[in-house]
Scaffold this active site. Structure first.
Site, PDB file in Angstrom:
ATOM      1  N   LYS A 132       0.673  -1.189   0.443  1.00 56.13           N
ATOM      2  CA  LYS A 132       0.230  -0.624  -0.134  1.00 56.13           C
ATOM      3  C   LYS A 132       1.026   1.456   0.184  1.00 56.13           C
ATOM      4  O   LYS A 132       0.585   2.575   0.470  1.00 56.13           O
ATOM      5  CB  LYS A 132      -1.033   0.225   1.670  1.00 56.13           C
ATOM      6  CG  LYS A 132      -1.336  -1.181   1.067  1.00 56.13           C
ATOM      7  CD  LYS A 132      -2.837  -1.536  -0.165  1.00 56.13           C
ATOM      8  CE  LYS A 132      -3.312  -1.443  -0.470  1.00 56.13           C
ATOM      9  NZ  LYS A 132      -3.523  -1.657  -1.617  1.00 56.13           N
ATOM     10  N   HIS A 167       7.311  -7.581  -1.719  1.00 54.69           N
ATOM     11  CA  HIS A 167       6.468  -6.527  -0.850  1.00 54.69           C
ATOM     12  C   HIS A 167       7.291  -7.303   0.554  1.00 54.69           C
ATOM     13  O   HIS A 167       7.644  -7.185   1.087  1.00 54.69           O
ATOM     14  CB  HIS A 167       4.849  -6.976  -0.514  1.00 54.69           C
ATOM     15  CG  HIS A 167       4.289  -6.388  -0.511  1.00 54.69           C
ATOM     16  ND1 HIS A 167       4.387  -5.200  -1.724  1.00 54.69           N
ATOM     17  CD2 HIS A 167       2.914  -6.614  -1.644  1.00 54.69           C
ATOM     18  CE1 HIS A 167       3.214  -4.784  -2.172  1.00 54.69           C
ATOM     19  NE2 HIS A 167       2.448  -6.138  -2.194  1.00 54.69           N
ATOM     20  N   SER A 218      -4.208   2.872   4.927  1.00 52.67           N
ATOM     21  CA  SER A 218      -4.379   1.950   3.261  1.00 52.67           C
ATOM     22  C   SER A 218      -4.861   0.718   3.395  1.00 52.67           C
ATOM     23  O   SER A 218      -5.675  -0.089   3.139  1.00 52.67           O
ATOM     24  CB  SER A 218      -3.830   2.562   2.086  1.00 52.67           C
ATOM     25  OG  SER A 218      -4.265   1.909   0.978  1.00 52.67           O
TER      26      SER A 218
HETATM   27  P1  A3P Z   1      -5.352   4.903  -0.369  1.00 56.94           P
HETATM   28  O1  A3P Z   1      -5.695   2.812  -0.155  1.00 56.94           O
HETATM   29  O2  A3P Z   1      -4.448   5.557   0.258  1.00 56.94           O
HETATM   30  O3  A3P Z   1      -6.113   4.939  -1.824  1.00 56.94           O
HETATM   31  P2  A3P Z   1      -0.163  -0.603  -3.569  1.00 56.94           P
HETATM   32  O4  A3P Z   1      -0.551  -0.379  -5.461  1.00 56.94           O
HETATM   33  O5  A3P Z   1       1.651  -0.288  -2.942  1.00 56.94           O
HETATM   34  O6  A3P Z   1      -0.933  -1.584  -2.834  1.00 56.94           O
HETATM   35  O7  A3P Z   1      -0.231   0.608  -3.300  1.00 56.94           O
HETATM   36  C1  A3P Z   1      -2.549   1.101  -3.181  1.00 56.94           C
HETATM   37  C2  A3P Z   1      -2.655   2.643  -3.031  1.00 56.94           C
HETATM   38  O8  A3P Z   1      -1.971   3.843  -3.704  1.00 56.94           O
HETATM   39  C3  A3P Z   1      -3.958   3.042  -2.227  1.00 56.94           C
HETATM   40  O9  A3P Z   1      -3.893   4.513  -1.205  1.00 56.94           O
HETATM   41  C4  A3P Z   1      -4.102   3.855  -4.105  1.00 56.94           C
HETATM   42  O10 A3P Z   1      -5.560   4.947  -4.174  1.00 56.94           O
HETATM   43  C5  A3P Z   1      -2.959   4.568  -4.404  1.00 56.94           C
HETATM   44  N1  A3P Z   1      -3.049   5.048  -5.439  1.00 56.94           N
HETATM   45  C6  A3P Z   1      -2.843   3.670  -6.820  1.00 56.94           C
HETATM   46  N2  A3P Z   1      -2.342   5.094  -7.334  1.00 56.94           N
HETATM   47  C7  A3P Z   1      -2.493   6.336  -6.812  1.00 56.94           C
HETATM   48  C8  A3P Z   1      -2.068   7.071  -8.184  1.00 56.94           C
HETATM   49  N3  A3P Z   1      -2.111   7.417  -9.284  1.00 56.94           N
HETATM   50  N4  A3P Z   1      -1.639   8.629  -7.239  1.00 56.94           N
HETATM   51  C9  A3P Z   1      -2.064   8.123  -6.393  1.00 56.94           C
HETATM   52  N5  A3P Z   1      -2.654   7.471  -5.206  1.00 56.94           N
HETATM   53  C10 A3P Z   1      -2.442   6.107  -5.569  1.00 56.94           C
END
Ligand code: A3P
Length: 290
Positions: free
Chosen positions: A42, A103, A133
């Site tokens: 996340k 991860h 998140s």
């Molecule tokens: P949130 O749950 O705070 O919205 P990962 O890809 O490591 O699983 O992380 C997911 C997190 O990154 C989520 O956070 C997601 O919304 C956010 N995220 C993914 N793409 C994004 C983007 N283009 N800009 C900002 N946040 C992004």
């Protein structure tokens, strides 16, 4: 699908399908041209994957879809939960350079990545937003243990008992090795603050070069709004028995500081005091607000 129990691998709580395949994961040998994207879950993994994929395809999203190696495939992980195909099996069928996400904490990354000097990008996100998140993710990801109530979840995060272990050790592990291993260490908050600057930083690190116009396009295509609508990025291809996005969307909010909507002042104080203790041996420039 049942939520997988956690089994420790060298002291790190991992999902049982990973622990059970540990020997083949540890033995995985990448090509020197492969790129590793490492994160605590996340922290902005998918966002960074999207940027790298577009950089490799000169900002052409159609070319990303047509590419013989689906480098942006969300399944392209060293180890994915069944019924998602195993990343190890997929990787065998793909030609390098491959974009491999993990991860795993630094000490559990298969040593072949370091022996082959693979380029490695680590993305870190401030602890409080990362925790929020992860809480929502554990509600909707039906393969990971149930998060339980919010208050208890904060403690699990602080104690490092969530899948993939301690956030604190994770961010520190890669930070300490970043110079020796030539790891590009980037921050979610920096990407939010100035996405163009961070896209350029990633481009230089990967020895790629695209025009200013293409960089602008990549920034646009990797905005939260665009990625939320993009089936190659929003994980809509993962069946709802694995990710139930009616509970919480994978592309949930995408902001810095959402923790202020979740932590009570008491929880925040307790968290900060513990944070000071756990992070006192390093000085990683995290920001919880921008
Ligand atoms: P949130 O749950 O705070 O919205 P990962 O890809 O490591 O699983 O992380 C997911 C997190 O990154 C989520 O956070 C997601 O919304 C956010 N995220 C993914 N793409 C994004 C983007 N283009 N800009 C900002 N946040 C992004």
């Amino acid at each position: 699908i049942t939520r997988f129990p956690l089994i420790p691998v060298k002291g790190i709580p991992l999902m049982n399908h990973i622990a059970n395949n540990w020997d083949s994961i540890w033995a995985f040998c990448p090509d020197p041209s492969d790129i590793l994207i490492a994160t605590y879950p996340k922290a902005g993994t998918t966002w960074t994957q999207e940027i790298i994929d577009l950089l490799h395809h000169n900002g052409d999203s159609e070319a990303c879809k047509r590419a013989p190696t689906p480098v942006r495939s969300p399944f392209l992980e060293i180890c994915s939960p069944p019924p998602v195909p195993s990343g190890l099996d997929l990787l065998k069928k793909m030609d390098p350079p491959r974009m491999i996400k993990t991860h795993l904490p630094f000490q559990l990354v298969p040593p072949g990545f370091w022996e082959n000097k693979c380029k490695t990008i680590y993305v870190a996100r401030n602890a409080k937003d990362n925790l929020v998140s992860y809480f929502y993710f554990d509600c909707m990801n039906l393969t990971q243990p149930e998060p339980g109530p919010w208050e208890g979840y904060i403690h699990k995060f602080m104690q490092g008992t969530l899948p993939w272990g301690s956030w604190y050790d994770h961010v520190k592990g890669y930070w300490m090795e970043r110079e020796k291993r030539n790891i590009l260490y980037i921050f979610y908050e920096d990407m939010k603050e100035n996405p163009r600057r961070e896209v350029e930083r990633i481009m230089r690190y990967l020895d790629l070069s695209v025009s200013d116009e293409v960089i602008n396009r990549i920034v646009e295509l990797t905005s939260f709004k665009k990625m939320k609508e993009n089936p190659m990025a929003n994980y809509s291809c993962v069946p709802p028995v694995v990710f139930d996005q009616s509970i919480s969307a994978f592309m949930r909010k995408g902001e810095v500081g959402d923790w202020t909507n979740h932590f009570t002042p008491e929880q925040s104080k307790m968290f900060d005091e513990d944070y000071e203790r756990q992070m006192k041996d390093v000085n990683i420039p995290f920001r919880t607000l921008i």
